[in-house]
Design a protein around this motif. Sequence first.
Motif, PDB file in Angstrom:
ATOM      1  N   LEU A   1      29.172  39.573  51.701  1.00  0.00           N
ATOM      2  CA  LEU A   1      29.827  38.604  50.812  1.00  0.00           C
ATOM      3  C   LEU A   1      29.777  37.193  51.406  1.00  0.00           C
ATOM      4  O   LEU A   1      30.070  37.002  52.584  1.00  0.00           O
ATOM      5  CB  LEU A   1      31.279  39.001  50.552  1.00  0.00           C
ATOM      6  N   GLY A   2      29.397  36.243  50.580  1.00  0.00           N
ATOM      7  CA  GLY A   2      29.328  34.854  51.042  1.00  0.00           C
ATOM      8  C   GLY A   2      28.067  34.558  51.846  1.00  0.00           C
ATOM      9  O   GLY A   2      27.909  33.469  52.380  1.00  0.00           O
ATOM     10  N   LYS A   3      27.151  35.535  51.909  1.00  0.00           N
ATOM     11  CA  LYS A   3      25.919  35.326  52.694  1.00  0.00           C
ATOM     12  C   LYS A   3      24.714  35.159  51.758  1.00  0.00           C
ATOM     13  O   LYS A   3      24.669  35.743  50.677  1.00  0.00           O
ATOM     14  CB  LYS A   3      25.646  36.540  53.599  1.00  0.00           C
ATOM     15  N   ILE A   4      23.748  34.400  52.235  1.00  0.00           N
ATOM     16  CA  ILE A   4      22.481  34.266  51.500  1.00  0.00           C
ATOM     17  C   ILE A   4      21.424  35.050  52.282  1.00  0.00           C
ATOM     18  O   ILE A   4      21.245  34.829  53.483  1.00  0.00           O
ATOM     19  CB  ILE A   4      22.069  32.779  51.369  1.00  0.00           C
ATOM     20  N   ARG A   5      20.768  35.981  51.607  1.00  0.00           N
ATOM     21  CA  ARG A   5      19.785  36.843  52.282  1.00  0.00           C
ATOM     22  C   ARG A   5      18.537  36.985  51.411  1.00  0.00           C
ATOM     23  O   ARG A   5      18.618  36.922  50.178  1.00  0.00           O
ATOM     24  CB  ARG A   5      20.356  38.260  52.484  1.00  0.00           C
ATOM     25  N   ASN A   6      17.415  37.247  52.063  1.00  0.00           N
ATOM     26  CA  ASN A   6      16.201  37.550  51.312  1.00  0.00           C
ATOM     27  C   ASN A   6      16.236  39.002  50.877  1.00  0.00           C
ATOM     28  O   ASN A   6      16.547  39.882  51.684  1.00  0.00           O
ATOM     29  CB  ASN A   6      14.959  37.314  52.163  1.00  0.00           C
ATOM     30  N   VAL A   7      15.932  39.231  49.621  1.00  0.00           N
ATOM     31  CA  VAL A   7      15.953  40.595  49.089  1.00  0.00           C
ATOM     32  C   VAL A   7      14.618  40.895  48.433  1.00  0.00           C
ATOM     33  O   VAL A   7      14.102  40.091  47.645  1.00  0.00           O
ATOM     34  CB  VAL A   7      17.093  40.764  48.055  1.00  0.00           C
ATOM     35  N   LYS A   8      14.077  42.080  48.785  1.00  0.00           N
ATOM     36  CA  LYS A   8      12.840  42.528  48.126  1.00  0.00           C
ATOM     37  C   LYS A   8      13.235  43.447  46.973  1.00  0.00           C
ATOM     38  O   LYS A   8      14.012  44.401  47.165  1.00  0.00           O
ATOM     39  CB  LYS A   8      11.973  43.275  49.137  1.00  0.00           C
ATOM     40  N   ILE A   9      12.708  43.184  45.805  1.00  0.00           N
ATOM     41  CA  ILE A   9      13.084  43.970  44.621  1.00  0.00           C
ATOM     42  C   ILE A   9      12.289  45.280  44.620  1.00  0.00           C
ATOM     43  O   ILE A   9      11.060  45.282  44.685  1.00  0.00           O
ATOM     44  CB  ILE A   9      12.817  43.168  43.318  1.00  0.00           C
ATOM     45  N   THR A  10      13.058  46.384  44.531  1.00  0.00           N
ATOM     46  CA  THR A  10      12.401  47.696  44.564  1.00  0.00           C
ATOM     47  C   THR A  10      12.525  48.411  43.226  1.00  0.00           C
ATOM     48  O   THR A  10      11.793  49.360  42.958  1.00  0.00           O
ATOM     49  CB  THR A  10      13.046  48.583  45.649  1.00  0.00           C
ATOM     50  N   GLN A  11      13.483  47.969  42.409  1.00  0.00           N
ATOM     51  CA  GLN A  11      13.683  48.645  41.124  1.00  0.00           C
ATOM     52  C   GLN A  11      14.188  47.625  40.090  1.00  0.00           C
ATOM     53  O   GLN A  11      15.393  47.452  39.908  1.00  0.00           O
ATOM     54  CB  GLN A  11      14.728  49.753  41.319  1.00  0.00           C
TER      55      GLN A  11
ATOM     56  N   ASP B   1       8.665  44.120  43.864  1.00  0.00           N
ATOM     57  CA  ASP B   1       8.149  43.713  45.188  1.00  0.00           C
ATOM     58  C   ASP B   1       8.285  42.219  45.483  1.00  0.00           C
ATOM     59  O   ASP B   1       7.868  41.767  46.544  1.00  0.00           O
ATOM     60  CB  ASP B   1       6.668  44.121  45.375  1.00  0.00           C
ATOM     61  N   LYS B   2       8.836  41.467  44.548  1.00  0.00           N
ATOM     62  CA  LYS B   2       9.040  40.022  44.817  1.00  0.00           C
ATOM     63  C   LYS B   2      10.219  39.859  45.768  1.00  0.00           C
ATOM     64  O   LYS B   2      11.153  40.668  45.786  1.00  0.00           O
ATOM     65  CB  LYS B   2       9.345  39.282  43.512  1.00  0.00           C
ATOM     66  N   ILE B   3      10.203  38.777  46.526  1.00  0.00           N
ATOM     67  CA  ILE B   3      11.319  38.497  47.438  1.00  0.00           C
ATOM     68  C   ILE B   3      12.091  37.276  46.926  1.00  0.00           C
ATOM     69  O   ILE B   3      11.490  36.231  46.631  1.00  0.00           O
ATOM     70  CB  ILE B   3      10.810  38.273  48.871  1.00  0.00           C
ATOM     71  N   PHE B   4      13.398  37.464  46.765  1.00  0.00           N
ATOM     72  CA  PHE B   4      14.257  36.372  46.291  1.00  0.00           C
ATOM     73  C   PHE B   4      15.358  36.094  47.302  1.00  0.00           C
ATOM     74  O   PHE B   4      15.840  37.013  47.969  1.00  0.00           O
ATOM     75  CB  PHE B   4      14.946  36.758  44.963  1.00  0.00           C
ATOM     76  N   GLU B   5      15.785  34.829  47.343  1.00  0.00           N
ATOM     77  CA  GLU B   5      16.986  34.485  48.110  1.00  0.00           C
ATOM     78  C   GLU B   5      18.182  34.818  47.243  1.00  0.00           C
ATOM     79  O   GLU B   5      18.276  34.337  46.101  1.00  0.00           O
ATOM     80  CB  GLU B   5      16.996  32.987  48.383  1.00  0.00           C
ATOM     81  N   VAL B   6      19.088  35.648  47.772  1.00  0.00           N
ATOM     82  CA  VAL B   6      20.238  36.081  46.971  1.00  0.00           C
ATOM     83  C   VAL B   6      21.530  35.651  47.653  1.00  0.00           C
ATOM     84  O   VAL B   6      21.677  35.841  48.869  1.00  0.00           O
ATOM     85  CB  VAL B   6      20.218  37.614  46.789  1.00  0.00           C
ATOM     86  N   TYR B   7      22.437  35.090  46.892  1.00  0.00           N
ATOM     87  CA  TYR B   7      23.761  34.725  47.407  1.00  0.00           C
ATOM     88  C   TYR B   7      24.738  35.800  46.943  1.00  0.00           C
ATOM     89  O   TYR B   7      24.967  35.965  45.746  1.00  0.00           O
ATOM     90  CB  TYR B   7      24.156  33.341  46.865  1.00  0.00           C
ATOM     91  N   PHE B   8      25.282  36.555  47.899  1.00  0.00           N
ATOM     92  CA  PHE B   8      26.129  37.700  47.543  1.00  0.00           C
ATOM     93  C   PHE B   8      27.566  37.276  47.314  1.00  0.00           C
ATOM     94  O   PHE B   8      28.134  36.540  48.121  1.00  0.00           O
ATOM     95  CB  PHE B   8      26.051  38.776  48.637  1.00  0.00           C
TER      96      PHE B   8
ATOM     97  N   SER C   1      18.501  32.262  42.686  1.00  0.00           N
ATOM     98  CA  SER C   1      18.594  30.878  42.219  1.00  0.00           C
ATOM     99  C   SER C   1      18.390  30.826  40.696  1.00  0.00           C
ATOM    100  O   SER C   1      19.029  30.051  39.991  1.00  0.00           O
ATOM    101  CB  SER C   1      17.522  30.068  42.939  1.00  0.00           C
ATOM    102  N   GLN C   2      17.527  31.730  40.192  1.00  0.00           N
ATOM    103  CA  GLN C   2      17.223  31.763  38.747  1.00  0.00           C
ATOM    104  C   GLN C   2      18.331  32.444  37.950  1.00  0.00           C
ATOM    105  O   GLN C   2      18.207  32.643  36.750  1.00  0.00           O
ATOM    106  CB  GLN C   2      15.902  32.489  38.491  1.00  0.00           C
ATOM    107  N   ASN C   3      19.373  32.873  38.626  1.00  0.00           N
ATOM    108  CA  ASN C   3      20.555  33.475  37.998  1.00  0.00           C
ATOM    109  C   ASN C   3      20.386  34.944  37.616  1.00  0.00           C
ATOM    110  O   ASN C   3      21.174  35.475  36.841  1.00  0.00           O
ATOM    111  CB  ASN C   3      21.007  32.659  36.772  1.00  0.00           C
ATOM    112  N   SER C   4      19.360  35.627  38.152  1.00  0.00           N
ATOM    113  CA  SER C   4      19.276  37.077  37.932  1.00  0.00           C
ATOM    114  C   SER C   4      20.267  37.752  38.861  1.00  0.00           C
ATOM    115  O   SER C   4      20.432  37.332  40.013  1.00  0.00           O
ATOM    116  CB  SER C   4      17.889  37.618  38.280  1.00  0.00           C
ATOM    117  N   THR C   5      20.886  38.835  38.350  1.00  0.00           N
ATOM    118  CA  THR C   5      21.802  39.605  39.183  1.00  0.00           C
ATOM    119  C   THR C   5      20.987  40.587  40.020  1.00  0.00           C
ATOM    120  O   THR C   5      20.122  41.292  39.492  1.00  0.00           O
ATOM    121  CB  THR C   5      22.793  40.381  38.298  1.00  0.00           C
ATOM    122  N   VAL C   6      21.285  40.614  41.316  1.00  0.00           N
ATOM    123  CA  VAL C   6      20.589  41.531  42.231  1.00  0.00           C
ATOM    124  C   VAL C   6      21.635  42.402  42.926  1.00  0.00           C
ATOM    125  O   VAL C   6      22.662  41.895  43.378  1.00  0.00           O
ATOM    126  CB  VAL C   6      19.789  40.744  43.296  1.00  0.00           C
ATOM    127  N   CYS C   7      21.387  43.709  42.997  1.00  0.00           N
ATOM    128  CA  CYS C   7      22.299  44.608  43.713  1.00  0.00           C
ATOM    129  C   CYS C   7      21.562  45.252  44.873  1.00  0.00           C
ATOM    130  O   CYS C   7      20.414  45.689  44.712  1.00  0.00           O
ATOM    131  CB  CYS C   7      22.802  45.722  42.788  1.00  0.00           C
TER     132      CYS C   7
END
Length: 433
Positions: free
Chosen positions: A412-422, A377-384, A398-404
């Motif tokens: 691609l090439g966009k920065i978006r907020n992502v809520k972690i669900t799994q 449920d955390k929200i991260f800024e992700v650069y795709f 930013s912390q270098n975790s991979t998010v899908c």
Amino acid sequence: MAKKLFIETLGCAMNVRDSEHMIAELNRDELYLLTKDAKEADLILINTCSVREKPVNKLFSEIGQFLKHKKHGAKIGVCGCTASHLGEEIFKRAPEVNFVLGARNVSKIREAVAKDRFLAININYDESAYAFGEFRQNPYKAYINISIGCDKKCAFCIVPHTRGEEISVPHELILSEVERAAKNGAKEIFLLGQNVNNYGRRLSGGGKNKFNFSQLLTHISKIDEIKRIRFTSPHPLHMDDEFLEVFSSNPKICKSMHMPLQSGSTDILKVMKRGYTKEWFLERAEKLRAMLPQASISTDIIVAFPGESERDFMDTVDVMEKVRFEQIFSFKYSARPLTTSAQMTNRVDDTIASMRLKILQDKHAAILDEMTPSYMDKIFEVYFEELRDNGLVAGRTSQNSTVCVKGGEELLGKIRNVKITQPQRLILYGQVV
Ligand code: 5AD
Ligand code: SF4
């Protein structure tokens, strides 16, 4: 007609960048298209790594396979760190190889291809100010060399013998390369060097640079289009307060720090010639955690360095449990030619070495298992930056975790907020919000 190039890149990000440089240089004269099939290639390049022992025989059996299946008239070149230290021996054992090009001689690739039996492995060759052509495998994340070589003489490490003495790239060249990459669409810059936070100590010709690493970071961050800055590898010894301050306070610097520990035992660190103690490392890591609780810390660890006792190993485990690294890269010690530790006779038995590696990795997996659910449920800024199979697109926090997330090219090439669900150990799955 365009020629076809097959290139196998082993090892670190430096090698990835060297491969890009070679591709760019080759394309100055004639067009080379990359192929994943060595059988159809006109040129086969193996960009080797020698940091750990991959039995040299394996390289030669691989060359043998390429020779067997390659197109008639195709050339084979062995490049990179193993080329640097084996040199002539490669021709002796595989006379059909057309050229051997060391890790510090990348700019000579066109000459190597044009001639027959070309050898360039001079580790004192200075290409720090060479203007390489432009080629990037990933347009979103631009790798940029800020220094070449390494002056540290860690007892286990072959790199000073394959990449030579440390020379910083002049800051004007770095800044103009960052600007060029930004114009071509990169929002993220990945600065590369064996010892990045020692930047600026020596320029080619013996001069000193105007900027140290912290100042270089600050200048790069002023370029508008650049939203993220990463770097690897810093050395814990040079993590002074100024560096930690710039790292923590500059919003464009990604909050992921690599702190290569190698060993948690002060006695072993001394023999390794790392220049710091267990207590010093812990103090730096704790300071970073206190300044920036959201930062992630990764590390490299070698187990079973010669003379490592059970107590020394437990010191390594202790540091791991105190710092709770988000990521570890752990290796069994491997004796490398030309290194001082290769002469040491007090080797650790291989069964014990394997056991220690397993204990370390299991304990780290347990740390991750405790950490991972907290991402829910955390929200991260992700650069795709990469399309994956099954309609997924991957990026990094930013912390270098991979998010899908589900999605495609539009991200691609966009920065978006992502809520972690799994959240899983290696990948966090989520949804763009
Ligand atoms: N044996 C095992 N691991 C090694 N590394 C470097 N040299 C050796 C060696 N001889 C590891 C270090 C380094 C990483 C790139 O590879 O942990 O940080
Ligand atoms: Fe990179 Fe070191 Fe391997 Fe060379 S030996 S490719 S510098 S990791």
